[in-house]
Motif scaffolding. Sequence first.
Motif, PDB file in Angstrom:
ATOM      1  N   ASP A  73     -46.220  26.510 -40.790  1.00 52.95           N
ATOM      2  CA  ASP A  73     -46.764  27.682 -41.471  1.00 52.95           C
ATOM      3  C   ASP A  73     -47.445  27.257 -42.764  1.00 52.95           C
ATOM      4  N   GLU A  74     -47.625  28.212 -43.676  1.00 51.58           N
ATOM      5  CA  GLU A  74     -48.333  27.922 -44.922  1.00 51.58           C
ATOM      6  C   GLU A  74     -47.567  26.963 -45.829  1.00 51.58           C
ATOM      7  N   GLN A 117     -55.022  21.938 -40.544  1.00 52.30           N
ATOM      8  CA  GLN A 117     -53.967  22.706 -39.886  1.00 52.30           C
ATOM      9  C   GLN A 117     -52.604  22.115 -40.199  1.00 52.30           C
ATOM     10  N   ALA A 118     -51.569  22.946 -40.004  1.00 56.13           N
ATOM     11  CA  ALA A 118     -50.200  22.534 -40.280  1.00 56.13           C
ATOM     12  C   ALA A 118     -49.732  21.514 -39.240  1.00 56.13           C
ATOM     13  N   PHE A 119     -48.818  20.641 -39.660  1.00 55.24           N
ATOM     14  CA  PHE A 119     -48.222  19.684 -38.735  1.00 55.24           C
ATOM     15  C   PHE A 119     -46.797  19.372 -39.170  1.00 55.24           C
ATOM     16  N   ALA A 120     -46.035  18.776 -38.261  1.00 52.74           N
ATOM     17  CA  ALA A 120     -44.673  18.326 -38.560  1.00 52.74           C
ATOM     18  C   ALA A 120     -44.591  16.836 -38.275  1.00 52.74           C
ATOM     19  N   LEU A 121     -43.990  16.100 -39.206  1.00 46.27           N
ATOM     20  CA  LEU A 121     -43.788  14.662 -39.052  1.00 46.27           C
ATOM     21  C   LEU A 121     -42.278  14.422 -39.027  1.00 46.27           C
ATOM     22  N   ILE A 122     -41.744  14.173 -37.829  1.00 43.78           N
ATOM     23  CA  ILE A 122     -40.307  14.052 -37.637  1.00 43.78           C
ATOM     24  C   ILE A 122     -39.925  12.571 -37.590  1.00 43.78           C
ATOM     25  N   ALA A 150     -50.177  25.475 -28.865  1.00 43.47           N
ATOM     26  CA  ALA A 150     -50.386  24.560 -27.738  1.00 43.47           C
ATOM     27  C   ALA A 150     -50.069  23.148 -28.221  1.00 43.47           C
ATOM     28  N   LEU A 151     -48.884  22.681 -27.919  1.00 42.13           N
ATOM     29  CA  LEU A 151     -48.361  21.427 -28.493  1.00 42.13           C
ATOM     30  C   LEU A 151     -49.223  20.203 -28.212  1.00 42.13           C
ATOM     31  N   ARG A 152     -49.341  19.364 -29.212  1.00 43.95           N
ATOM     32  CA  ARG A 152     -49.828  17.996 -29.057  1.00 43.95           C
ATOM     33  C   ARG A 152     -48.827  17.103 -29.796  1.00 43.95           C
ATOM     34  N   ILE A 153     -48.304  16.106 -29.109  1.00 43.57           N
ATOM     35  CA  ILE A 153     -47.266  15.236 -29.667  1.00 43.57           C
ATOM     36  C   ILE A 153     -47.732  13.792 -29.622  1.00 43.57           C
ATOM     37  N   GLU A 154     -47.530  13.066 -30.718  1.00 49.11           N
ATOM     38  CA  GLU A 154     -47.836  11.639 -30.770  1.00 49.11           C
ATOM     39  C   GLU A 154     -46.624  10.903 -31.326  1.00 49.11           C
ATOM     40  N   THR A 155     -46.330   9.736 -30.779  1.00 51.16           N
ATOM     41  CA  THR A 155     -45.283   8.893 -31.357  1.00 51.16           C
ATOM     42  C   THR A 155     -45.967   7.817 -32.186  1.00 51.16           C
ATOM     43  N   ALA A 210     -53.053  28.802 -31.646  1.00 56.75           N
ATOM     44  CA  ALA A 210     -52.883  28.988 -33.083  1.00 56.75           C
ATOM     45  C   ALA A 210     -52.394  27.690 -33.706  1.00 56.75           C
ATOM     46  N   SER A 211     -52.656  27.523 -34.996  1.00 52.20           N
ATOM     47  CA  SER A 211     -52.197  26.323 -35.699  1.00 52.20           C
ATOM     48  C   SER A 211     -50.786  26.501 -36.252  1.00 52.20           C
ATOM     49  N   ASN A 212     -50.318  27.736 -36.359  1.00 57.16           N
ATOM     50  CA  ASN A 212     -48.977  28.007 -36.868  1.00 57.16           C
ATOM     51  C   ASN A 212     -48.067  28.463 -35.732  1.00 57.16           C
ATOM     52  N   GLY A 213     -46.776  28.267 -35.913  1.00 52.83           N
ATOM     53  CA  GLY A 213     -45.817  28.678 -34.900  1.00 52.83           C
ATOM     54  C   GLY A 213     -44.441  28.118 -35.212  1.00 52.83           C
ATOM     55  N   VAL A 214     -43.501  28.339 -34.286  1.00 58.11           N
ATOM     56  CA  VAL A 214     -42.127  27.885 -34.451  1.00 58.11           C
ATOM     57  C   VAL A 214     -41.804  26.860 -33.373  1.00 58.11           C
ATOM     58  N   LEU A 215     -41.281  25.711 -33.803  1.00 53.40           N
ATOM     59  CA  LEU A 215     -40.855  24.664 -32.888  1.00 53.40           C
ATOM     60  C   LEU A 215     -39.338  24.708 -32.731  1.00 53.40           C
TER      61      LEU A 215
END
Length: 219
Positions: A67-68, A80-85, A117-122, A202-207
Motif C-alpha cells: 500500500d502507500e 509501484q509498491a513491492f515487498a522484499l522478504i 497479479a503476483l510476480r515473484i523473483e528470488t 492493481a499495484s496495491n493489495g494484501v499478501l
Amino acid sequence: MMRYFFSTTLTAICLVAVQSASLAQVLAAPATPGAASVGQGSVACCQQLKPFARLALPLEKAELKLDENSPVHDFGQGRQAFALIELPAYKQAYAVNISTLAQAPGAFSNSDHTRLALRIETLDAEFSPLRVYPHTGMKKRGLGYEKTVFVNPSNQNERYLLVYGALNVEPELVTESRTDVIFVGTGFFIGGIDKPLTLRAASNGVLLVEAKGLLPGNK
C-alpha cells in the motif's frame, strides 16, 4: 617416441570427450518449473533495491500489505509498491506459500474488483535474480493468485523474495456466486445470485505469506 605420441593423443581425445559430455549435461538440464529466464534489465533493477528495508519471513501465516506505506520502485510499469522478504540462512528444504485475494472497492453491488497479479523473483545476497515467476505461472485461488516457492539444496544461495504486481494484465470478466439462506415461515429457502465482475490489475493489495517445513531453529 611413437608410444609417447599415441599416449598424448589419446589423453587429448579423452579430455575433449569429457568436456563435450559435461556441456551436453548442462544443456540437457531441465529448467525450474514455472520459472522464467532472467534478463539483464531485471538484474540492473534488483541491484537498485539494496537500500530498501527487508521484511523477515513471517514465523506463522501472516498478512503483508502492499500500500502507500510500502517501498516503491519502477519495475518497468511505473512506480509501484513491492515487498522484499528476507529468507533465513539455509539449513533444510522448505517452502513459502504466497497468495492474494481480489478486493472490492465498494459494496457487493459494485461490479469492479481489483487484484494483485503476483510476480515473484528470488534474489541472492547480491540482489541478483535467480528465479523469476510471472503471473502466468501462478495458480488461480478464487479470484486471486497463489504460488508456492520451494527452497531446496540447489536454491540455498537465495536470500530474498521480491514480490510485486504485474500491471500489464488485461482485465478479466468473471462470475462471482453468492448463496442466501432465508427463513420463510415453514422453513428455510436457499437461493443464490450470480454476479458478473470485472477484475483489474492493481499495484496495491494484501499478501498472505506462510512458511512450511522450517524447523524452529531455522525460523
